[in-house]
Design a protein around this motif. Sequence first.
Motif, PDB file in Angstrom:
ATOM      1  N   THR A  96      -8.087   2.120   5.496  1.00  0.00           N
ATOM      2  CA  THR A  96      -7.773   2.800   4.236  1.00  0.00           C
ATOM      3  C   THR A  96      -8.165   4.262   4.402  1.00  0.00           C
ATOM      4  N   HIS A  97      -7.183   5.154   4.405  1.00  0.00           N
ATOM      5  CA  HIS A  97      -7.465   6.568   4.610  1.00  0.00           C
ATOM      6  C   HIS A  97      -6.306   7.401   4.090  1.00  0.00           C
ATOM      7  N   THR A 150      -3.802   9.605   1.864  1.00  0.00           N
ATOM      8  CA  THR A 150      -3.298   9.495   0.499  1.00  0.00           C
ATOM      9  C   THR A 150      -2.915   8.069   0.123  1.00  0.00           C
ATOM     10  N   ILE A 151      -3.038   7.132   1.061  1.00  0.00           N
ATOM     11  CA  ILE A 151      -2.725   5.735   0.786  1.00  0.00           C
ATOM     12  C   ILE A 151      -4.021   5.035   0.399  1.00  0.00           C
ATOM     13  N   SER A 152      -4.115   4.622  -0.855  1.00  0.00           N
ATOM     14  CA  SER A 152      -5.371   4.082  -1.383  1.00  0.00           C
ATOM     15  C   SER A 152      -5.622   2.641  -0.988  1.00  0.00           C
ATOM     16  N   GLY A 153      -4.582   1.916  -0.596  1.00  0.00           N
ATOM     17  CA  GLY A 153      -4.731   0.522  -0.211  1.00  0.00           C
ATOM     18  C   GLY A 153      -4.848   0.368   1.291  1.00  0.00           C
ATOM     19  N   TYR A 195       2.068  10.231  -0.275  1.00  0.00           N
ATOM     20  CA  TYR A 195       2.180  10.227   1.188  1.00  0.00           C
ATOM     21  C   TYR A 195       3.268  11.199   1.644  1.00  0.00           C
ATOM     22  N   ARG A 223       2.742   1.802  -3.430  1.00  0.00           N
ATOM     23  CA  ARG A 223       1.958   2.346  -4.549  1.00  0.00           C
ATOM     24  C   ARG A 223       1.808   3.856  -4.455  1.00  0.00           C
ATOM     25  N   ASP A 224       1.733   4.395  -3.244  1.00  0.00           N
ATOM     26  CA  ASP A 224       1.405   5.817  -3.076  1.00  0.00           C
ATOM     27  C   ASP A 224       2.454   6.577  -2.277  1.00  0.00           C
ATOM     28  N   ARG A 228       1.994  14.758   1.391  1.00  0.00           N
ATOM     29  CA  ARG A 228       0.973  15.097   2.375  1.00  0.00           C
ATOM     30  C   ARG A 228       1.560  15.276   3.774  1.00  0.00           C
ATOM     31  N   ALA A 255       0.830  -1.206   0.000  1.00  0.00           N
ATOM     32  CA  ALA A 255       0.000   0.000   0.000  1.00  0.00           C
ATOM     33  C   ALA A 255       0.868   1.261   0.000  1.00  0.00           C
TER      34      ALA A 255
END
Length: 205
Positions: A149-150, A152-155, A15, A10-11, A18, A7
């Motif tokens: 799931t919250h 900027t992390i989409s997974g 993250y 990917r982002d 942010r 997770a």
Amino acid sequence: MNETVRAYDRDAAAYAARTAAVPDAVRAEVARLAGELGSGARVLEIGSGGGRDALLIEGLGLVVRRTDITPAFVSLLRGRGHACDHLDPLVDDLTSPDGPHDAVWANASLLHVARHDLPRVLGRLAAVTRPGGRLWSSFKEGDGEGWSTHGTISGPRHFTYWRAADLRGAAGGVGWTDVVVHHGPEGDRGETWLVLSAVRDGVSA
């Protein structure tokens, strides 16, 4: 690679963007740590993420060894010109050719460690910290564990929640003394945080 690491992987860039601003409470904790250690002290950071804490710590005269379990964070920091080790604190070699570290900094990273694994991780961190060295880590307060799931992390990411007494128990008997757990500021989603600090067993160097 487990789901939580995937997770973040990917982002990672989102993250890092942010979380680039350092909260005042973290600044205060870093200043306190720097005052206790003195200029030139060597800090092992577990979970460097986007790298904001390391820059703050270095700005106060300490030397940071950046590490992260997420490949994308390691690549991001290396791309910015920082050395960063790809390390899992549960299984990888944490020793340094420069000898024991003066402190361990683990801001919102060990909260992903399974409850039964945390004493082992804290013991391994103690083993690479000099006698009299410091530990600082933060956790989310609560009971049990779960996926969230919250932001900027989409997974989904796995979190282990802690109560103060249980955290003190996890750190006791694995190489740390003077274990203190206190409440940190409320998070941006209303969650409460616990801050764990301790001193490495033995005579201070």
